[in-house]
Design an enzyme around this catalytic site. Structure first.
Site, PDB file in Angstrom:
ATOM      1  N   SER A   1      14.163  -1.470 -12.245  1.00 49.76           N
ATOM      2  CA  SER A   1      13.023  -0.513 -11.705  1.00 49.76           C
ATOM      3  C   SER A   1      13.450   0.868 -12.347  1.00 49.76           C
ATOM      4  O   SER A   1      12.489   1.947 -12.020  1.00 49.76           O
ATOM      5  CB  SER A   1      13.146  -0.439 -10.051  1.00 49.76           C
ATOM      6  OG  SER A   1      14.569   0.327  -9.708  1.00 49.76           O
TER       7      SER A   1
ATOM      8  N   HIS B   1       8.832  -5.169 -14.081  1.00 49.66           N
ATOM      9  CA  HIS B   1       9.274  -4.634 -12.799  1.00 49.66           C
ATOM     10  C   HIS B   1       8.375  -5.296 -11.536  1.00 49.66           C
ATOM     11  O   HIS B   1       7.114  -4.653 -11.389  1.00 49.66           O
ATOM     12  CB  HIS B   1       9.135  -3.097 -12.707  1.00 49.66           C
ATOM     13  CG  HIS B   1       9.702  -2.316 -11.666  1.00 49.66           C
ATOM     14  ND1 HIS B   1       9.145  -1.118 -11.217  1.00 49.66           N
ATOM     15  CD2 HIS B   1      10.191  -2.770 -10.572  1.00 49.66           C
ATOM     16  CE1 HIS B   1       9.671  -0.636 -10.053  1.00 49.66           C
ATOM     17  NE2 HIS B   1      10.267  -1.811  -9.673  1.00 49.66           N
TER      18      HIS B   1
ATOM     19  N   GLU C   1       4.722  -4.297 -12.726  1.00 48.60           N
ATOM     20  CA  GLU C   1       4.602  -2.941 -13.820  1.00 48.60           C
ATOM     21  C   GLU C   1       5.399  -3.291 -15.111  1.00 48.60           C
ATOM     22  O   GLU C   1       6.902  -3.762 -15.105  1.00 48.60           O
ATOM     23  CB  GLU C   1       5.553  -1.761 -13.220  1.00 48.60           C
ATOM     24  CG  GLU C   1       5.399  -0.363 -13.838  1.00 48.60           C
ATOM     25  CD  GLU C   1       6.331   0.719 -13.415  1.00 48.60           C
ATOM     26  OE1 GLU C   1       5.665   1.785 -13.439  1.00 48.60           O
ATOM     27  OE2 GLU C   1       7.010   0.317 -12.633  1.00 48.60           O
TER      28      GLU C   1
ATOM     29  N   ASN D   1       8.239   4.521  -9.689  1.00 46.04           N
ATOM     30  CA  ASN D   1       9.037   5.222  -9.006  1.00 46.04           C
ATOM     31  C   ASN D   1       9.261   6.496  -9.442  1.00 46.04           C
ATOM     32  O   ASN D   1       9.633   7.432  -8.713  1.00 46.04           O
ATOM     33  CB  ASN D   1      10.483   4.427  -9.293  1.00 46.04           C
ATOM     34  CG  ASN D   1      10.686   3.196  -8.456  1.00 46.04           C
ATOM     35  OD1 ASN D   1       9.635   2.993  -7.538  1.00 46.04           O
ATOM     36  ND2 ASN D   1      11.177   2.200  -8.641  1.00 46.04           N
TER      37      ASN D   1
END
Ligand SMILES: CC/C=C\CC(=O)SCCNC(=O)CCNC(=O)[C@H](O)C(C)(C)COP(=O)(O)OP(=O)(O)OC[C@H]1O[C@@H](n2cnc3c(N)ncnc32)[C@H](O)[C@@H]1OP(=O)(O)O
Length: 719
Positions: free
Chosen positions: A410, A431, A443, A481
């Protein structure tokens, strides 16, 4: 845009606007003229309507909504002649008959379809309702209860079910046009009177049904207005004569079509398709690159993420080897997979047979060597760079040369992981979001050497396993993130300054987020963030303690660490930001102990508290994240704003009726967004995330709509 031919006394009308035969102004006019011609032609005994190519019709042309082409003839004007015709009219359906497409079919006297055809009213998903008689005609055909289900959910109904419901009269297996012609000929001479839906009565289902449905819909589609309007329109079919019901439907449609929700939901529909068209900095793109076949896959790590990813693969029919280093962990992972499959069967999301089929293609192993022959591996071990590099070096030696190696990191650098192999072109990030089986976002992260073929393969895989894949470049924490960071940081600052965690969550949930930030943190586990923060700081040579208030001149708030140190790890320990009663329970209640901890923390650092409005909460959290989104665009980490919106919609549940954060910024007007961000930057100089994005500054001067941002970015390499 509708072709007409007379084939031996059968008028064959073809809706001609491929690929989906959307009912544009030209198609509607063409259909109206063709029906008139068939009506006037004495030689014509019956009429067949079909779509050019693979689909019957996907309904009204969404691009026309709100534009100058949204003009008469409406679908209802075009179809009136079908309804009134004494010659039988047959809709011959292949592919999809959706929205206005199904409405055209409901104006016909008969409907036949291929075994793979689908029908439905997906309008709620784009913020409107069936506005060409669907809400008045469907209840006359299949009753109120089934109509409510179909129209408020927007789900596609497969041929078999459509036949059972009575939407289709027959399923045919040969060429749909020929079948349509034969069917139409077979009903010539039979009085069509009983087949005309407007003449039928709607059974009185009672008003209680609607009261119950309003409560159900409000809960299930929280915040969305279209499903409630659908109910009103269906209720009108029961309460009013046909023509008055049609008027009521049109009135409700017009109210919806001009709403902000409809605009946002339609933006989301197209954004998803725009985002699927990816491009690499080299210029290679989704049009030029072809995916490699993925016949078998491997997943490394049978923890929550690994098991969830394996579940996605096997339920999509991809034989998968799940590898763990320890037999005990492996068995636990398999139990998770089996438990989730049982849960899906219980929830009627799949049949027991489908669950058994899925489990039959899962193999397990404690030996990496068993991945030697798979086409693609997804590594999903603990977030530790050294461990990931070690695994990739081994995989490089074990797997066949064509195998694509994916990492479910991540935040870690894809290029550094790729360097551990001699196949850097075949290394890519995939991800997934927790819980991996449920969350739609995938992702995909390309490194500097990732080939277009590898990207094409993981993008195609994402679609195949029912995810929404979005391509992003490598940067710290990638897009999701990275944007979450300022959002979460602001939430903590707001709490320090006087808002309670519960007020923050309430503001976010009232906005439409499925869960507030603090509830999400409790769900993920506060200890996870704690470890990630410590490790990230260590990588930068910084020792974090709960007393740390500034790092390299930048304000931080480590209140979450204080909670972890008190044993409050979130749901898993029964308490975190909220109290859950006991570990694993989901019902969250505000906890006075947390409020005391915050008080004590603020006293210790002499932080003055004040009343904070929900508007300030939303503005600070959302604008901090939106500013980061513009920086991400500016750096070319994504190639278009739609990518960011799709990430937030499918990764974090941003409500589709708000269109995603970049769309939201567009609606606020960029000059206002920029001004507010500049003000926050002045007020909070110790937070780097308030440094205004240069791209935002440029765009705010232009007043360009979101659809034009990409061309401005591409024409200004140096912003
Ligand atoms: C008075 C008003 C009366 C009625 C209201 C309505 O009818 S509203 C419209 C209701 N219909 C829909 O919401 C259906 C939308 N379309 C879809 O769900 C899918 O496109 C479909 C039909 C299931 C096909 O999916 P597939 O994955 O095969 O193709 P894709 O989605 O990529 O679509 C291909 C291109 O067609 C464009 N498109 C699809 N539907 C519409 C539409 N209704 N209007 C305009 N354009 C549509 C889509 O954007 C794709 O275009 P592209 O440029 O290639 O991205």
């Amino acid at each position: 845009m509708a072709n007409y031919r007379n084939k031996g006394g059968v008028a064959v009308i073809e809706l001609n606007n491929p690929p989906v035969n959307a009912l544009s102004f030209e198609v509607r006019s063409g259909l109206m003229n063709a029906l008139k011609r068939a009506h006037d032609d004495k030689d014509v005994k019956c009429i067949v309507i079909h779509g050019k190519g693979k689909n019957f019709s996907a309904g009204a042309d969404i691009k026309e909504f709100g534009g100058t082409k949204q003009q008469k003839p409406w679908i209802t004007d075009a179809c009136r002649l079908a309804d009134e015709s004494s010659k039988p009219v047959v809709a011959a359906i292949a592919g999809t008959a959706l929205g206005g497409g199904l409405e055209v079919a409901l104006f016909c006297h008969y409907r036949i379809g291929t075994p793979s055809c689908r029908v439905g009213f997906p309008e709620v998903q784009i913020g409107v309702l069936p506005g060409a008689g669907g809400t008045q005609r469907l209840p006359r055909l299949i009753g109120v209860k089934h109509s409510i289900d179909m129209i408020t959910s927007g789900r596609h109904v497969m041929a078999e079910e459509a036949l059972k419901l009575g939407i289709l009269d027959k399923i045919v297996t040969d060429d749909i046009i020929e079948e349509g012609i034969q069917f139409a000929k077979s009903v010539v001479g039979i009085d069509v009177g009983g087949r005309i839906l407007r003449n039928r009565k709607v059974e009185d289902a009672g008003s209680k049904v609607f009261d119950d449905e309003i409560s159900r819909v409000k809960k299930k589609y929280k915040g969305y207005i279209a499903p409630l309007f659908c109910l009103k329109a269906i209720q009108a079919s029961m309460q009013l004569p046909y023509d008055a019901g049609m008027e009521q439907e049109l009135k409700l449609f017009q109210q919806l079509v001009s709403s902000g929700q409809a605009k946002a939901q339609q933006y989301t529909f197209f954004a998803e398709r725009i985002s699927a068209r990816w491009q690499l900095p080299s210029g290679a793109n989704s049009q030029t690159a072809s995916p490699l076949p993925v016949k078998t896959a491997g997943v490394i790590g049978a923890g929550t993420m690994g098991a969830g990813i394996a579940l996605c693969l096997i339920t999509s029919g991809i034989p998968t080897v799940l590898v763990e280093q320890d037999q005990k962990f492996l068995e636990k992972g398999v139990k998770t997979v089996e438990g989730d499959l049982r849960g899906s069967v219980a929830l009627k999301k799949m049949t027991a047979e489908q669950a058994n089929k899925a489990i039959s293609v899962l193999k397990t192993s404690v030996n990496l060597e068993d991945l030697h022959d798979v086409d693609l591996v997804i590594e999903a071990v603990y977030e530790n760079l050294a461990l990931k590099k070690e695994i990739f070096a081994k995989l490089d030696k074990i797997c066949k040369s064509k195998t694509i190696l994916c990492t479910n990191t991540s935040s870690l650098d894809i290029d550094t992981i790729a360097e551990a192999t001699k196949r850097r072109d075949k290394v890519v990030g995939t991800h997934f979001f927790a819980p991996a089986y449920i969350m739609k976002l995938q992702e995909n992260v390309y490194g500097k050497d990732t080939s277009a073929e590898t990207v094409a393969t993981v993008m195609a895989l994402g679609k195949r396993i029912r995810k929404v894949p979005v391509l992003v470049g490598t940067c710290d924490s990638f897009v999701a993130n990275r944007m979450l960071h300022p959002y979460a940081t602001e939430a903590l600052f707001l709490v320090e300054e006087g808002a309670s965690p519960y007020e923050v969550d309430q503001a976010l949930e009232d906005f439409g987020m499925p869960m507030g930030m603090f509830r999400v943190s409790d769900l993920s586990g506060l200890d996870i963030g704690y470890k990630v923060r410590k490790e990230a700081a260590k990588r930068r040579g910084i020792e974090l303690t709960s007393d740390t208030r500034f790092v390299n001149g930048e304000r931080v708030c480590l209140l979450a660490n204080v909670l972890v140190e008190k044993g409050r790890l979130g749901i898993k320990s029964g308490k975190g930001w909220y109290n859950y009663g006991s570990p694993g329970k989901r019902e969250a209640t505000p906890d006075p102990e947390v409020l005391d901890t915050i008080e004590e923390y603020c006293r210790k650092y002499d932080i003055k508290k004040r009343k904070i409005s929900s508007q300030e909460i939303l503005e600070r959290m959302q604008l901090a994240m939106i500013n980061e989104g513009f920086k991400i665009l500016e750096e070319g980490i994504v190639s278009k704003p739609e990518d960011i919106d799709i990430i937030w919609i499918y990764g974090f549940g941003w409500p589709k009726y708000m269109g995603g954060p970049m769309f939201y910024a567009n609606e606020m007007k960029l000059k206002n967004v920029y001004r507010k961000i500049r003000d926050f930057h002045q007020n909070y100089p110790f937070s780097i995330h308030w440094t205004p994005s240069k791209l935002l500054a440029r765009l705010s001067e232009t007043d360009l709509p979101i659809s034009k941002w990409t061309s401005l970015i591409n024409s200004n390499s140096k912003l």
